[in-house]
Write an enzyme that holds these catalytic residues in place. Structure first.
Site, PDB file in Angstrom:
ATOM      1  N   SER A 177      -0.959  -7.678   5.800  1.00  0.00           N
ATOM      2  CA  SER A 177      -1.590  -8.602   4.652  1.00  0.00           C
ATOM      3  C   SER A 177      -1.866 -10.081   5.235  1.00  0.00           C
ATOM      4  CB  SER A 177      -0.785  -8.661   3.458  1.00  0.00           C
ATOM      5  OG  SER A 177      -1.554  -9.094   2.267  1.00  0.00           O
ATOM      6  N   HIS A 193      -1.235  -0.994  -1.141  1.00  0.00           N
ATOM      7  CA  HIS A 193      -1.275  -2.250  -0.290  1.00  0.00           C
ATOM      8  C   HIS A 193      -0.048  -2.424   0.612  1.00  0.00           C
ATOM      9  CE1 HIS A 193      -2.362  -6.358   1.319  1.00  0.00           C
ATOM     10  NE2 HIS A 193      -1.173  -6.719   0.777  1.00  0.00           N
TER      11      HIS A 193
END
Length: 314
Positions: free
Chosen positions: A138, A292
């Site tokens: 990320s 995610h």
């Protein structure tokens, strides 16, 4: 888990989805033209000394180093188990790093990908780490991409987990998380249970809430507080959606790059694959069954994907 496009030719930017029927020729063999990067990509910040944990399988891991960088609101502790697995399996020392404004590293009002990249570049220099593999999730993924495009010689290869080199708004969850953290801090909770109750309306999923609450620290006799500077990170959310390089004709990383995406995540859509291929012409793509939070949701598949990539011969 599904791996796609192994053994790509280095002179092409691969378009890896069946709907794409063309390849864009990009030479990595001829000298790249001199470029003037945007100010945002080269602005000089005061590099901070970063906290880290070394995982070297009790001194047995002697290969080229691996650096692993966490995402927003994370820390080096999030990557402890996968770091140990890589050190054992690959016999390579793994440095799990706390990025600025996270974990035990210092705080600073500047929180951009250029600042994050300069910190890690300084870390490589300080510890004399050569031929490193840079892994980032990320926010950490965009950091390693920024490093690779700023100075391709800084590493041997990169692994970017669930992010792409594009300007893209963060999921709406992140502003809510920040708001919940602010509310919790203002309430000055004396227990983890109290903080959890305050956070619940802003982070409905218990695992996410528990992840955010790992940032709470206590001083004797005082309320819990977040060790991350919540206001600084709140102000940086727009920068975290940004990417400092805009033109892949001006900066390119021609070494190997692996992009891992969660199958239930939107951060690396099929539409981003052409631009990934232009910045990183030798990139490979692997899908892992996860959202995610790929590393924590499916650590076994993540570890296997990384090990398979790093064990491949050129």
């Amino acid at each position: 888990m599904r791996s796609v496009s192994r053994g790509l030719q280095p002179i092409y930017a691969p378009l890896l989805h069946p709907k794409h029927s063309t390849r864009i020729a990009l030479s990595c063999t001829s000298p790249q033209p001199a470029w003037t990067r945007s100010f945002h990509a080269t602005a000089s910040y005061r590099a901070l000394d970063l906290s880290y944990s070394l995982h070297d399988n009790q001194g047995k891991a002697k290969g080229a180093p691996i650096l692993i960088l966490h995402g927003l609101f994370g820390s080096k502790k999030n990557n402890r188990s996968v770091s140990n697995a890589f050190a054992r399996t690959l016999s390579r020392p793994v440095y799990a790093i706390d990025l600025r404004n996270h974990g035990d590293s210092s705080h600073d009002k500047d929180h951009t990908y250029t600042a994050l990249a300069e910190d890690v570049e300084a870390f490589l220099h300080k510890h004399n780490l050569k031929d490193a593999t840079l892994i980032g999730h990320s926010m950490g993924a965009k950091t390693v991409m920024t490093m690779a495009l700023r100075d391709p010689s800084c590493c041997a290869d990169i692994i970017a987990v669930d992010n792409a080199p594009v300007d893209a708004a963060l999921a709406s969850d992140f502003p809510r998380y920040v708001e919940g953290m602010r509310k919790a801090e203002e309430a000055m909770p004396m227990s983890q249970k109290d903080a959890d109750a305050i956070m619940e309306p802003y982070a409905k999923d218990l695992p996410v809430r528990q992840f955010l609450l790992t940032n709470l620290v206590r001083e004797p006799g005082k309320p819990l507080r977040f060790r991350v500077p919540v206001k600084i990170l709140a102000d940086a959310l727009d920068d975290m959606a940004d990417f400092p390089f805009k033109n892949p004709d001006e900066a390119r990383f021609c070494k190997r790059a692996l992009f891992i995406r969660g199958t239930k995540s939107h951060y690396v859509s099929d539409e981003t694959l052409p631009i990934i291929g232009r910045f990183f012409p030798r990139f490979e793509l692997a899908d892992v069954e996860a959202g995610h939070w790929v590393i924590s949701e499916n650590p076994e598949a993540f570890i296997k994907t990384v090990v398979d990539f790093l064990q491949e011969t050129e």
